[in-house]
Design a protein around this motif. Structure first.
Motif, PDB file in Angstrom:
ATOM      1  N   ALA A  64       0.826  -1.212   0.000  1.00 25.72           N
ATOM      2  CA  ALA A  64       0.000   0.000   0.000  1.00 25.72           C
ATOM      3  C   ALA A  64       0.856   1.256   0.000  1.00 25.72           C
ATOM      4  O   ALA A  64       0.616   2.188  -0.777  1.00 25.72           O
ATOM      5  CB  ALA A  64      -0.942   0.004   1.201  1.00 25.72           C
ATOM      6  N   ASN A  67       2.520   1.813  -3.388  1.00 28.89           N
ATOM      7  CA  ASN A  67       1.581   2.262  -4.422  1.00 28.89           C
ATOM      8  C   ASN A  67       1.057   3.665  -4.156  1.00 28.89           C
ATOM      9  O   ASN A  67       0.807   4.410  -5.109  1.00 28.89           O
ATOM     10  CB  ASN A  67       0.444   1.255  -4.570  1.00 28.89           C
ATOM     11  N   PHE A  68       0.876   4.033  -2.903  1.00 32.75           N
ATOM     12  CA  PHE A  68       0.517   5.424  -2.610  1.00 32.75           C
ATOM     13  C   PHE A  68       1.624   6.363  -3.092  1.00 32.75           C
ATOM     14  O   PHE A  68       1.360   7.405  -3.686  1.00 32.75           O
ATOM     15  CB  PHE A  68       0.274   5.644  -1.116  1.00 32.75           C
ATOM     16  N   TYR A  71       1.477   6.651  -6.797  1.00 28.81           N
ATOM     17  CA  TYR A  71       0.342   7.475  -7.207  1.00 28.81           C
ATOM     18  C   TYR A  71       0.663   8.960  -7.039  1.00 28.81           C
ATOM     19  O   TYR A  71       0.385   9.758  -7.934  1.00 28.81           O
ATOM     20  CB  TYR A  71      -0.920   7.128  -6.411  1.00 28.81           C
ATOM     21  N   ASN A  79      -2.473   2.699  -9.488  1.00 26.46           N
ATOM     22  CA  ASN A  79      -1.683   2.653  -8.253  1.00 26.46           C
ATOM     23  C   ASN A  79      -2.528   3.067  -7.057  1.00 26.46           C
ATOM     24  O   ASN A  79      -2.406   2.485  -5.975  1.00 26.46           O
ATOM     25  CB  ASN A  79      -0.456   3.557  -8.350  1.00 26.46           C
ATOM     26  N   ALA A  83      -3.418   0.704  -3.881  1.00 26.50           N
ATOM     27  CA  ALA A  83      -3.076   1.209  -2.552  1.00 26.50           C
ATOM     28  C   ALA A  83      -4.285   1.186  -1.620  1.00 26.50           C
ATOM     29  O   ALA A  83      -4.165   0.800  -0.450  1.00 26.50           O
ATOM     30  CB  ALA A  83      -2.513   2.623  -2.658  1.00 26.50           C
ATOM     31  N   SER A  87      -4.699  -1.185   1.599  1.00 22.42           N
ATOM     32  CA  SER A  87      -4.925  -0.531   2.897  1.00 22.42           C
ATOM     33  C   SER A  87      -6.105  -1.168   3.622  1.00 22.42           C
ATOM     34  O   SER A  87      -6.057  -1.381   4.838  1.00 22.42           O
ATOM     35  CB  SER A  87      -5.178   0.963   2.715  1.00 22.42           C
TER      36      SER A  87
END
Length: 101
Positions: A64, A67-68, A71, A79, A83, A87
């Motif tokens: 997560a 990917n955050f 993003y 993404n 994420a 999460s």
């Protein structure tokens, strides 16, 4: 600015695009190997009736966060979607772990 100035500035930069690309791909393979290893260990732990939620929480929070970050930097909605899903899995796994399941 002429061509020579642009070329000189590009050569003086400390960020090598090839190194950045390699680092990004290595993180992808890190995620893949971490997920595979956690899945195998979770399966083994589940077969022996041991709790496995700690592994699920650990893997999901790391995926997560990665990917955050992607993003925020690239604004790619896929993404963000991954994420958010990871999460939710992290929260669910953490709650289950705390409850002792």
């Amino acid at each position: 600015m002429d061509k020579e100035d642009i070329l000189r500035k590009a050569q003086e930069e400390k960020n090598d695009e090839m190194e950045i690309q390699i680092r990004d791909k290595s993180m992808k393979w890190t995620y893949v190997s971490m997920v595979i290893a956690a899945a195998i260990f979770s399966f083994i732990r589940d077969m022996q009736d041991y709790p496995m939620m700690d592994l699920a929480a650990t893997v999901s929070v790391s995926v997560a966060v990665g990917n955050f970050y992607r993003y925020v930097k690239c604004k790619d909605r896929s993404n963000l979607f991954i994420a958010i899903v990871m999460s939710v899995i992290f929260v669910f796994s953490t709650i289950r772990f705390i409850m002792g399941h």
